[in-house]
Design a protein around this motif. Structure first.
Motif, PDB file in Angstrom:
ATOM      1  N   ARG A 136       0.803  -1.222   0.000  1.00  0.00           N
ATOM      2  CA  ARG A 136       0.000   0.000   0.000  1.00  0.00           C
ATOM      3  C   ARG A 136       0.838   1.275   0.000  1.00  0.00           C
ATOM      4  NH1 ARG A 136      -4.330  -0.496  -2.150  1.00  0.00           N
ATOM      5  NH2 ARG A 136      -4.960   1.461  -1.184  1.00  0.00           N
ATOM      6  N   ARG A 137       2.131   1.180   0.243  1.00  0.00           N
ATOM      7  CA  ARG A 137       2.959   2.380   0.355  1.00  0.00           C
ATOM      8  C   ARG A 137       2.849   3.314  -0.849  1.00  0.00           C
ATOM      9  NH1 ARG A 137       9.543   2.891   1.393  1.00  0.00           N
ATOM     10  NH2 ARG A 137       9.553   5.170   1.491  1.00  0.00           N
ATOM     11  N   TRP A 140       0.094   5.870  -0.398  1.00  0.00           N
ATOM     12  CA  TRP A 140       0.074   6.685   0.818  1.00  0.00           C
ATOM     13  C   TRP A 140       0.967   7.903   0.676  1.00  0.00           C
ATOM     14  CZ3 TRP A 140       1.283   2.058   4.607  1.00  0.00           C
ATOM     15  CH2 TRP A 140       0.138   1.265   4.736  1.00  0.00           C
ATOM     16  N   ASN A 144       1.593   9.279   6.318  1.00  0.00           N
ATOM     17  CA  ASN A 144       0.835   8.064   6.599  1.00  0.00           C
ATOM     18  C   ASN A 144       1.765   6.854   6.686  1.00  0.00           C
ATOM     19  OD1 ASN A 144      -1.334   6.367   7.033  1.00  0.00           O
ATOM     20  ND2 ASN A 144      -1.897   6.221   4.889  1.00  0.00           N
ATOM     21  N   TYR A 145       2.738   6.804   5.786  1.00  0.00           N
ATOM     22  CA  TYR A 145       3.710   5.703   5.800  1.00  0.00           C
ATOM     23  C   TYR A 145       4.520   5.713   7.102  1.00  0.00           C
ATOM     24  CZ  TYR A 145       7.940   3.100   4.608  1.00  0.00           C
ATOM     25  OH  TYR A 145       8.999   2.230   4.618  1.00  0.00           O
TER      26      TYR A 145
END
Length: 449
Positions: A136-137, A140, A144-145
């Protein structure tokens, strides 16, 4: 009856009784890739020999008028009698209309499914969470990461801003070693109640991140049925972590003079300029920290910021902010550069700002400076939509979204008023013409010429 000679070639054109001796005498005829010795006792059984001398028991039969051939096993691992029994078993399957190949494929699939089930039952929260973060990185933002990494940080490292103090493990660390299938609502509620005693705000963030992670895991192939998507959504877990209190730290009008006085005395000119620009632009801390010289247009007084809502937004480059930027060293592509940072830019200005506020007797965070910009603009009765557009707030009304178009020139008029008023309240002596006259030419690549 005379025993056949060991060196006498076998007649492979007709079935014969397979014995240890016949297997030993079996050779592949010259010019062929393989040959078969058929058994007279079990007509479906043969011994196959290849050019390299490998020998194995083979079953052969027909189903739906199609000849099939299946290898039973190596002659060194199977006895002749065992091979005959297996051949007869396969023969019975064919006679009953069952294709051994289909049965084998089905059994193989069942074994694979069972193995995958066992693996899925053993997989831990930490293993799946690592995969989730990696996948998902790209979708983001950097903040958020970093939040996800902080939630699972093991701790025990020296803190950068506090000598002698070690970092504590992230809130989710205690959950990482447990099996994903065991993570249910009761476990999360117990965890939230324990962690909330010391860091409720961190737990509230961890709950939000954990909820998104579990919903993703519940839809992942191989993990369906193993992750409970509602484990972090219970009302009790939310209640024990408490409600977030709105932050109200900001600079009041009468505090501007002392704040500017201390900030302008900071020896590091980059940090000093950054803090002043943060207040005067109303930008988010990372939006301002990541601007490059190519984002600054001194000629047309514009500045491009990375935006949280949109990809980017253009804001006015007000005279005093332009003056501050023009005094900064051009070490690299970053406006707020740092010769000691790995990234080459300013990373942690909060330390210096806390020291300034402690010396001045103020309690204001970096985000409090953004809140101050909005609050101080109320003194000038600037249109709310103008301030929101400068700050990068998402439009809340239909008219703002679809009908109100404000060019940069219009924003510059209002933004200039806000800057002039703040500097006047802070007793900052500043003359536009003097600052404009000190500008250096900037080439197209953003560096001074």
């Amino acid at each position: 009856m005379a025993r056949p000679q060991k060196d006498k070639p076998l007649d492979l054109s007709k079935p014969t009784e397979i014995t240890a001796g016949s297997i030993q005498r079996l050779n592949c005829p010259q010019g062929k890739s393989q040959a078969f010795l058929r058994d007279i006792k079990s007509p479906s059984l043969s011994v196959r020999v290849t050019t390299n001398g490998a020998k194995s028991f083979v079953f052969e039969g027909k189903i739906h008028r199609q000849t099939i051939r299946r290898t039973i096993g190596d002659v060194r691992e199977w006895s002749i009698e065992e091979a005959r029994i297996e051949s007869n078993r396969l023969r019975v399957l064919l006679d009953n209309g069952h294709d051994p190949r289909d049965i084998e494929r089905r059994q193989k699939a069942e074994r694979a499914a069972k193995k995958a089930e066992e693996i899925a039952n053993r997989i831990t929260v930490g293993e799946v969470l690592d995969r989730y973060i990696e996948e998902r990185r790209p979708y983001w933002g950097e903040a958020n990461y970093k939040d996800h990494l902080k939630m699972i940080a093991p701790g025990g490292l020296p803190r950068k801003n506090r000598a002698g103090v070690m970092t504590v493990p992230g809130p989710l660390v205690d959950l990482l070693g447990m099996r994903l299938v065991d993570l249910d609502g009761v476990v999360v509620e117990t965890w939230a109640a324990r962690e909330s005693k010391s860091r409720p705000a961190r737990v509230r963030l961890a709950l939000r991140l954990l909820k998104a992670f579990l919903r993703w895991a519940a839809q992942e192939p191989g993990l369906m049925g193993k992750a409970n998507p509602d484990a972090a959504s219970s009302r009790k877990a939310r209640e024990v972590s408490g409600k977030a209190k709105p932050k109200t730290d900001y600079l009041q009008r009468e505090q501007l003079e002392v704040w500017f006085s201390y900030v302008r005395q900071i020896q590091n000119s980059v940090i000093s300029a950054y803090l002043q620009c943060l207040l005067l632009t109303g930008a988010r801390r990372e939006e301002l920290a990541t601007i490059k010289w190519g984002d600054v247009n001194f000629q047309w007084s514009g500045l491009v910021l990375k935006d949280k809502v949109e990809e980017s937004r253009a804001v006015p480059l007000t005279p005093y902010v332009a003056y501050l930027l023009n005094t900064l060293p051009r070490r690299n592509e970053w406006v707020f550069s740092s010769p000691t940072s790995k990234s080459g830019r300013l990373v942690e200005p909060a330390i210096a700002h806390r020291q300034v506020c402690d010396a001045a007797g103020l309690k204001v965070t970096l985000h409090g400076l953004r809140r101050s910009f909005k609050s101080l603009s109320e003194w000038l009765e600037i249109p709310v939509g103008v301030v929101a557009q400068i700050m990068g707030h998402k439009p809340s009304a239909t008219a703002e979204k679809h009908y109100t178009i404000r060019p940069l020139d219009l924003l510059r008029i209002h933004h200039g008023k806000i800057e002039d008023w703040i500097l006047d309240q802070a007793q900052v002596e500043y003359k536009h013409q003097q600052s404009l006259g000190s500008f250096r030419l900037v080439s197209q690549n953003g560096y001074s010429s």
